[in-house]
Design a protein around this motif. Structure first.
Motif, mmCIF file in Angstrom:
data_model
loop_
_atom_site.group_PDB
_atom_site.id
_atom_site.type_symbol
_atom_site.label_atom_id
_atom_site.label_comp_id
_atom_site.label_asym_id
_atom_site.label_seq_id
_atom_site.Cartn_x
_atom_site.Cartn_y
_atom_site.Cartn_z
ATOM 1 N N PHE A 3 5.940 -1.964 -3.037
ATOM 2 C CA PHE A 3 5.148 -3.267 -3.286
ATOM 3 C C PHE A 3 5.351 -3.673 -4.636
ATOM 4 O O PHE A 3 5.124 -2.678 -5.445
ATOM 5 C CB PHE A 3 3.935 -3.162 -2.642
ATOM 6 C CG PHE A 3 3.155 -4.629 -3.076
ATOM 7 C CD1 PHE A 3 3.288 -5.699 -2.051
ATOM 8 C CD2 PHE A 3 2.171 -4.863 -4.071
ATOM 9 C CE1 PHE A 3 2.694 -6.840 -2.506
ATOM 10 C CE2 PHE A 3 1.879 -5.798 -4.414
ATOM 11 C CZ PHE A 3 1.725 -6.834 -3.558
ATOM 12 N N ARG A 9 4.782 -11.474 0.379
ATOM 13 C CA ARG A 9 3.706 -11.182 1.248
ATOM 14 C C ARG A 9 3.873 -11.151 2.866
ATOM 15 O O ARG A 9 3.132 -10.691 3.552
ATOM 16 C CB ARG A 9 2.603 -11.435 0.878
ATOM 17 C CG ARG A 9 2.121 -10.794 -0.525
ATOM 18 C CD ARG A 9 0.961 -11.703 -1.058
ATOM 19 N NE ARG A 9 1.044 -12.908 -1.443
ATOM 20 C CZ ARG A 9 0.300 -14.068 -1.691
ATOM 21 N NH1 ARG A 9 -0.958 -13.761 -1.195
ATOM 22 N NH2 ARG A 9 0.571 -15.124 -2.053
ATOM 23 N N TYR A 12 4.065 -8.642 5.317
ATOM 24 C CA TYR A 12 2.969 -7.490 5.588
ATOM 25 C C TYR A 12 2.073 -8.093 6.307
ATOM 26 O O TYR A 12 1.856 -9.356 6.626
ATOM 27 C CB TYR A 12 1.916 -7.358 4.393
ATOM 28 C CG TYR A 12 2.728 -6.580 2.949
ATOM 29 C CD1 TYR A 12 2.982 -5.079 3.129
ATOM 30 C CD2 TYR A 12 3.723 -7.158 2.238
ATOM 31 C CE1 TYR A 12 3.819 -4.431 2.141
ATOM 32 C CE2 TYR A 12 4.574 -6.717 1.356
ATOM 33 C CZ TYR A 12 4.544 -5.063 1.351
ATOM 34 O OH TYR A 12 5.155 -4.558 0.325
ATOM 35 N N CYS A 14 -1.505 -8.800 7.961
ATOM 36 C CA CYS A 14 -2.849 -8.435 7.593
ATOM 37 C C CYS A 14 -3.761 -7.852 8.509
ATOM 38 O O CYS A 14 -3.694 -8.053 9.751
ATOM 39 C CB CYS A 14 -3.473 -9.919 7.503
ATOM 40 S SG CYS A 14 -5.270 -9.999 6.881
ATOM 41 N N CYS A 22 -0.662 -11.331 4.049
ATOM 42 C CA CYS A 22 -1.968 -10.861 3.430
ATOM 43 C C CYS A 22 -2.343 -10.871 2.328
ATOM 44 O O CYS A 22 -1.229 -11.269 1.303
ATOM 45 C CB CYS A 22 -1.949 -9.175 4.042
ATOM 46 S SG CYS A 22 -0.728 -8.200 3.144
ATOM 47 N N SER A 27 -2.207 -5.244 0.871
ATOM 48 C CA SER A 27 -0.864 -4.629 0.975
ATOM 49 C C SER A 27 -0.497 -3.423 0.477
ATOM 50 O O SER A 27 0.435 -2.579 0.441
ATOM 51 C CB SER A 27 0.150 -5.561 0.452
ATOM 52 O OG SER A 27 -0.021 -5.940 -0.871
#
Length: 87
Positions: A3, A9, A12, A14, A22, A27
């Motif tokens: 990351f 994002r 990813y 949540c 998320c 993350s």
């Protein structure tokens, strides 16, 4: 997953609602603790200035960095959901 701040994002899921997208903190694979302090993110400062200020504050307080956890709006709030609700 690796990351960085530039990682999209949407890749990813949540952990709060099992939907794509998320917050940055969700993350992260690193240990997270319960917030001990609240801070608001200010876009006009560079990340270097901001983190340097936090490090200076921790040193001046004589705090143990392993026991200080900041809740920062931009890192903790799911920007995807905020956009959905404001759009």
């Amino acid at each position: 997953k690796s990351f960085t701040m530039s990682t999209p994002r949407p890749l990813y899921i949540c952990p709060r609602d099992a939907r794509p997208g998320c917050s940055y903190v969700d993350s992260l694979l690193a240990d997270k603790g319960q917030a001990t302090h609240f801070l608001s993110w200010v876009w006009k400062y560079s990340l270097t200035t901001w983190t340097s200020a936090l490090q200076t504050w921790i040193q001046e307080q004589g705090a143990c960095a392993n026991n200080v956890f900041f809740w920062v709006c931009w890192f903790c709030q799911n920007q995807f959901r905020l956009e959905e609700h404001s759009g």
